[in-house]
Design an enzyme around this catalytic site. Structure first.
Site, PDB file in Angstrom:
ATOM      1  N   LYS A 117      -2.771   5.120  -8.998  1.00  0.00           N
ATOM      2  CA  LYS A 117      -3.681   5.750  -9.951  1.00  0.00           C
ATOM      3  C   LYS A 117      -4.936   6.168  -9.212  1.00  0.00           C
ATOM      4  CE  LYS A 117      -6.110   1.666 -11.670  1.00  0.00           C
ATOM      5  NZ  LYS A 117      -6.468   0.866 -12.826  1.00  0.00           N
ATOM      6  N   HIS A 139       0.456  -3.818   2.886  1.00  0.00           N
ATOM      7  CA  HIS A 139       0.374  -2.725   3.849  1.00  0.00           C
ATOM      8  C   HIS A 139      -0.123  -3.221   5.213  1.00  0.00           C
ATOM      9  CE1 HIS A 139       1.127  -0.014   0.525  1.00  0.00           C
ATOM     10  NE2 HIS A 139       1.262   0.959   1.415  1.00  0.00           N
TER      11      HIS A 139
END
Length: 194
Positions: free
Chosen positions: A110, A45
């Site tokens: 998650k 990212h």
């Protein structure tokens, strides 16, 4: 009972996802996702955002994309991919806004995310899916192809494209502000667990 049935709706969706796809989804819905998804973690990212700041295009079509926060293990002989379980999504919270602005329609990971991310999902009509943590070997069976797209020098954090079929997911945050984690807390209030 009717409310519970509403929570357990099932959808079969294909990427790229549209606004209509995400607007139909509600917290608790089960989704079987097929098509291309993009694997990216923390370092990936950061590198993507650096490239965007330099005016470079990302090596995939961002509009309608689904990004999976995962770090696959090495690929065993004869397999498409190693274990490919989700990683903790909150680590990517600081970088998600720019990608949502560009049209990312869904993220997978998650754990709970920040209030800011929930607001951004509403604003950009996107969703957050959770995949079953601790089941990376099971999830690998839904991956039919794996391609390295960029940042190979990052090793396990290289940007990958996975072609998946019926990848099992649950809607954790919808584009209406719904939050599966908060709903779970509300349902469990006053219940003694033995």
């Amino acid at each position: 009972m009717e409310e519970q049935a509403e929570k357990n709706r099932e959808f079969v969706l294909k990427t790229p996802l549209s606004v209509d796809d995400t607007r139909n989804l509600r917290v608790g819905d089960i989704v079987y996702l097929s098509g291309d998804i993009y694997v990216a973690r923390d370092a990936t990212h950061r590198r993507m955002l650096e490239d965007l700041k330099k005016g470079k295009e990302l090596p995939f079509e961002v509009k309608g994309a689904t990004i999976y926060y995962a770090g696959p293990t090495p690929t065993p002989p004869g397999k498409v991919i190693g274990s490919v379980g989700p990683t903790t999504s909150s680590r990517m919270d600081a970088t998600v806004e720019e990608l949502l602005k560009l049209g990312v329609r869904a993220t997978i990971g998650k754990g709970a995310r920040s209030e800011e991310v929930k607001k951004l999902l509403e604003k950009h009509l996107a969703v957050y899916f959770i995949a079953c943590g601790g089941a990376g070997a099971y999830l690998a069976q839904f991956v039919l192809r794996r391609d390295v797209l960029a940042y190979e020098d990052l090793g396990a954090q290289a940007l990958l494209r996975l072609f998946v079929r019926d990848f099992p997911l649950i809607v954790a945050y919808d584009s209406f502000g719904g939050d599966l984690f908060e709903e779970g807390k509300i349902r469990n209030r006053g219940i003694t667990l033995y």
